[in-house]
Design a protein around this motif. Structure first.
Motif, PDB file in Angstrom:
ATOM      1  N   LEU A 143      41.333  48.591  38.039  1.00 38.67           N
ATOM      2  CA  LEU A 143      42.162  47.621  38.766  1.00 38.67           C
ATOM      3  C   LEU A 143      41.764  46.161  38.540  1.00 38.67           C
ATOM      4  CD1 LEU A 143      42.649  49.569  42.107  1.00 38.67           C
ATOM      5  CD2 LEU A 143      44.423  49.040  40.420  1.00 38.67           C
ATOM      6  N   ALA A 177      47.731  45.006  42.799  1.00 40.77           N
ATOM      7  CA  ALA A 177      48.209  45.561  41.524  1.00 40.77           C
ATOM      8  C   ALA A 177      49.366  46.534  41.717  1.00 40.77           C
ATOM      9  CB  ALA A 177      47.056  46.256  40.810  1.00 40.77           C
ATOM     10  N   LEU A 206      44.153  43.264  36.850  1.00 42.79           N
ATOM     11  CA  LEU A 206      44.502  42.052  37.590  1.00 42.79           C
ATOM     12  C   LEU A 206      44.128  40.796  36.818  1.00 42.79           C
ATOM     13  CD1 LEU A 206      43.451  43.074  41.205  1.00 42.79           C
ATOM     14  CD2 LEU A 206      45.768  42.540  40.436  1.00 42.79           C
ATOM     15  N   ALA A 218      51.266  41.105  32.253  1.00 46.34           N
ATOM     16  CA  ALA A 218      51.625  42.483  32.570  1.00 46.34           C
ATOM     17  C   ALA A 218      52.433  43.135  31.459  1.00 46.34           C
ATOM     18  CB  ALA A 218      52.404  42.523  33.886  1.00 46.34           C
TER      19      ALA A 218
END
Length: 497
Positions: A474, A440, A478, A43
């Motif tokens: 998304l 998410a 992820l 992330a």
């Protein structure tokens, strides 16, 4: 085209950090994504402003990418400059900057078409030389028809494939007529949103970078089909618009006048009158856009919606990235000239979708219209009247090339707007994408709330287009956040690194 790795000391840490630059211009050969094979992801590596770009405009503003430490040199950027610290953009093929082209009276029309045909054949031969089983994405329109004519001579073993994305734009009949008359094999693929999405999810872990172009799922579907049928390369007829010219129709002029950068209250869209009317929603969405960003295709999230998705102000930082291109935009004195600049900026999306999908599947993808010899000849040697007629008819030279073999093509007469069943995707995959959104939330805390609030509006393409953007973005996010067990449809496949 090679990737460059730079290292610099991390502020205060004393440990080196990677800074990567990748050549991504289709005019400079094939990109090398191998440098991303061991990218750590996570992330913290993701660029939140780039995610905002994707949701606002469906692509990441170059030279930025979805990763903080990766920049790309698309057309207009010098790949030798430092794109991390001081990127500079200049679109060299702006029509006003071209040296005086020969007048139409000084050229022989037939000889001009002959030269164009020869250069296109040579471009095909050079770019596809290492392909054993090439397939061409054939729309049935001008560019792919002209390409097919040259393919019949330069690579007659090519298979043409046409995508039927929906009832609003049926290209199959025109494409099949062209291929069969030229002696080329023709196949078609009918859009199945669930199948296309499953194929996209299957390639997500191997896609080096991310774009959310509105043809991403079509491309994933087609590329997977080509690979399954034994094809080893894709020929794409993209790339001629910036040097041939992009006519500005009255619709673009009206949309430009409507794009005022307003922020309307979200309640405007809640009434049943507005919520079910695509054209009215599109107009209201346009009111909230920057006039130049309205050149980009599709219905996208407004700045206010993006801020709500992130749970913090961020859309303005995405819009600020447009300032890098302002000098070239200001130098473009006509609407047509500004559209050329926009076509070059959007290159990161329209070519990226093919480059990323091909990389994931181990295919090659080539763009013969971007071959430098052909581009330079058209830009410098073709009279203005053969690029765009005084009445705004575009690609006159291409039309004359086609006319040697065909009468007017039905797809040239009437072109639709949508190449994928957006509403069908929302209908078949809503709960799956909602699950992705819940997983998410660390990045997009407002995404589940937006989806739940608009669940009953997915029959309107305005909202289904926004759903599409989330459906693309998304699962890729992820996969880089090391999320597991993200199901592809009803399959047990996982999206993972």
């Amino acid at each position: 085209m090679t990737a460059t790795i730079e290292k610099a000391a991390t502020a205060g840490a004393g440990t080196p950090r990677r800074r990567i630059q990748i050549g991504l211009s289709p005019h400079a050969g094939e990109p090398d994504f191998s440098v991303l094979a061991d990218h750590p992801g996570g992330a913290s590596a993701l660029d939140l402003v780039s995610i905002s770009d994707l949701l606002r405009n469906s692509f990441v503003y170059p030279p930025h990418t979805i990763y903080k430490d990766v920049k790309v040199a698309t057309t207009g950027f010098d790949p030798t400059q430092d794109l991390h610290e001081s990127p500079r953009f200049h679109f060299a093929r702006q029509s006003a900057a071209a040296p005086a082209r020969p007048p139409a009276s000084a050229v022989d029309a037939e000889a001009l078409v002959d030269t164009y045909h020869r250069l296109l054949c040579e471009a095909i031969a050079r770019t596809t030389g290492s392909m054993c089983s090439p397939w061409m994405l054939q729309s049935g329109g001008k560019d792919s028809t002209s390409m097919a004519i040259a393919l019949a001579e330069a690579r007659p073993q090519t298979t043409c494939i046409t995508y039927l994305g929906g009832s609003e734009e049926n290209e199959v009949g025109s494409a099949r007529l062209v291929a069969r008359r030229l002696g080329l094999r023709h196949e078609s693929l009918v859009c199945d949103p669930a199948r296309a999405y499953d194929r996209y999810l299957a390639m997500v872990p191997r896609m080096p970078l991310l774009t959310a172009d509105f043809a991403v799922l079509s491309y994933a579907d087609l590329a997977t089909e080509i690979a399954a049928c034994g094809g080893d390369g894709v020929i794409d007829a993209l790339g001629s618009d910036p040097y041939f010219g992009v006519p500005a129709h009255w619709q673009q002029r009206m949309l430009g006048l409507l794009a005022l950068g307003l922020r309307l209250p979200p309640g405007v869209f809640r009434s049943s009158l507005v919520g079910r009317n695509f054209k009215l929603c599109y107009a209201l969405g346009t009111l909230q856009m920057d006039a130049f960003e309205r050149f980009y295709a599709g219905s996208r999230f407004t700045d206010a919606e993006v801020d709500e998705l992130f749970g913090q102000p961020i859309a303005d930082r995405s819009r600020q990235r447009l300032e890098l291109f302002r000098a070239d935009i200001a130098a473009a004195q006509t609407l047509e000239a500004r559209r050329r600049v926009s076509a070059t900026i959007v290159e990161a999306a329209i070519f990226g979708k093919g480059m990323y999908a091909a990389s994931a599947l181990g295919l090659r993808v080539v763009y013969p219209y971007c071959e430098p010899t052909l581009c330079d000849w058209v830009f410098h040697q073709v009279p203005d009247e053969y690029l765009m007629a005084p009445d705004g008819t575009n690609k006159v030279l291409v039309r004359r090339h086609i006319a040697r073999h065909f009468d007017q093509l039905p797809y040239v007469i009437a072109k639709g707007s949508f190449r994928f069943d957006l509403c069908g995707l929302a209908r078949q995959r809503f709960d799956q994408v909602l699950d992705f959104a819940r997983r998410a939330q660390a990045l997009l805390p407002g995404a589940p709330r937006w989806l739940e609030a608009h669940r009953h509006r997915m029959g309107n393409k305005y909202f289904a287009s926004k759903f599409y953007l989330l459906a693309i973005v998304l699962p890729w996010l992820l996969s880089r956040m090391k999320a597991t067990q993200v199901a592809a449809g009803n399959a047990s496949d996982e999206v993972k690194e």
